[in-house]
Design a protein around this motif. Structure first.
Motif: not given
Length: 295
Positions: A164-169, A202-205, A104-107, A159-161
């Protein structure tokens, strides 16, 4: 193995006794008895030795008592000694498929992380690992896997979503590797690398991330337009200030005599084609006659 050896040896002796008493006849029975006894003896001999293969470290236990570690080579042992071998070659812990780490992200958004942890056993800590886990397979199941999953969750939670998914991997992968290394090294487990192969939201994220990316792009475009407008306004102001300064300089330098002189010179040039030319250059509106023939 010792039990099987004793059974074979006993079977060979029984066959030989029966052959001697005449209960069993024939060379085949004699050969069978001898062969069975020899196999029993050979198997019995193997229970007194153990070979540690290259890239392995072994831990012997005799009736519950743990001995010192054995390095590669031939070792003598008691038939009652059990030997547990640990491979020192690098192993891969693959956390994907059914073992994918849900984080889970920080959000609060849910992501799914696939990664591979490359680890190996430090031979100097084999005895301690045996006491902790009992086998090489248990080291991965009880130590490497749960610690790695916990650390992955903790790092992503900072980290935010979008990060985690793009900029800071890359930064997240480096932090995960450092924390896993620091956690497992004191236990005698060497971490040879962590490969964060895939992060799937996930789909919602996913929808929230796409909306955030579009919003960031629109904001960046608006900020760029504002910067361009400011630059153009500053340029126009500089041009206006320069023009005003030039006009002020010209206005300060012009006098009536200078204007009259310049006017006369201009109409002299014009009078080259007209012998007599009237020019309103005089003070008070009095025309000045320029005669090009008299000069």
């Amino acid at each position: 193995m010792l039990f099987i050896s004793l059974l074979l040896l006993a079977a060979g002796l029984v066959v030989m006794v029966l052959r001697r008493r005449g209960a069993v006849r024939g060379r085949a029975a004699t050969a069978g008895g001898i062969l069975t006894g020899v196999l029993g003896v050979l198997l019995g001999v193997t229970t007194f030795v153990h070979v540690v293969e290259p890239y392995e470290v072994a831990v012997p236990t005799t009736l519950g008592k743990i001995g010192g570690t054995w390095q590669p080579g031939l070792h003598l042992k008691s038939p009652l000694t059990d030997v547990t071998s640990f491979s020192t070659r690098p192993s891969d812990l693959n956390l994907n498929g059914n073992d994918t780490v849900e984080v889970r992200s920080s959000e609060g958004g849910v992501l799914y992380a696939d990664l591979t942890v490359k680890w190996s056993i430090d031979p100097q800590h084999t005895l301690a690992l045996y006491k902790l886990a009992g086998s090489a397979e248990a080291v991965q199941q009880r130590l490497v896997q749960p610690d790695s999953r916990e650390i992955v969750r903790n790092v992503f939670a900072k980290h935010t979503g979008v990060e985690g998914y793009t900029s800071q991997r890359e930064a997240i992968a480096a932090e995960i590797e450092k924390q896993i290394t620091d956690r497992l090294a004191p236990r005698g487990i060497l971490v040879n690398g962590v490969n964060l192969r895939n992060v799937k939201p996930s789909d919602s994220l996913q929808h929230a991330i796409e909306a955030k990316i579009q919003q960031d792009q629109a904001t960046a475009q608006a900020e760029a337009a504002v910067r361009t407008a400011k630059a153009e306004a500053e340029k126009r102001k500089i041009d206006a200030d320069s023009t005003a300064a030039a006009n002020a300089a010209i206005a300060g330098s012009l006098t009536d005599k200078l204007l009259l002189s310049q006017c006369i010179e201009a109409f002299k040039a014009a009078a080259e084609k007209n012998p007599v030319y009237a020019s309103p250059c005089g003070s008070g509106g009095t025309p000045v006659i320029v005669d090009s023939t008299k000069r």
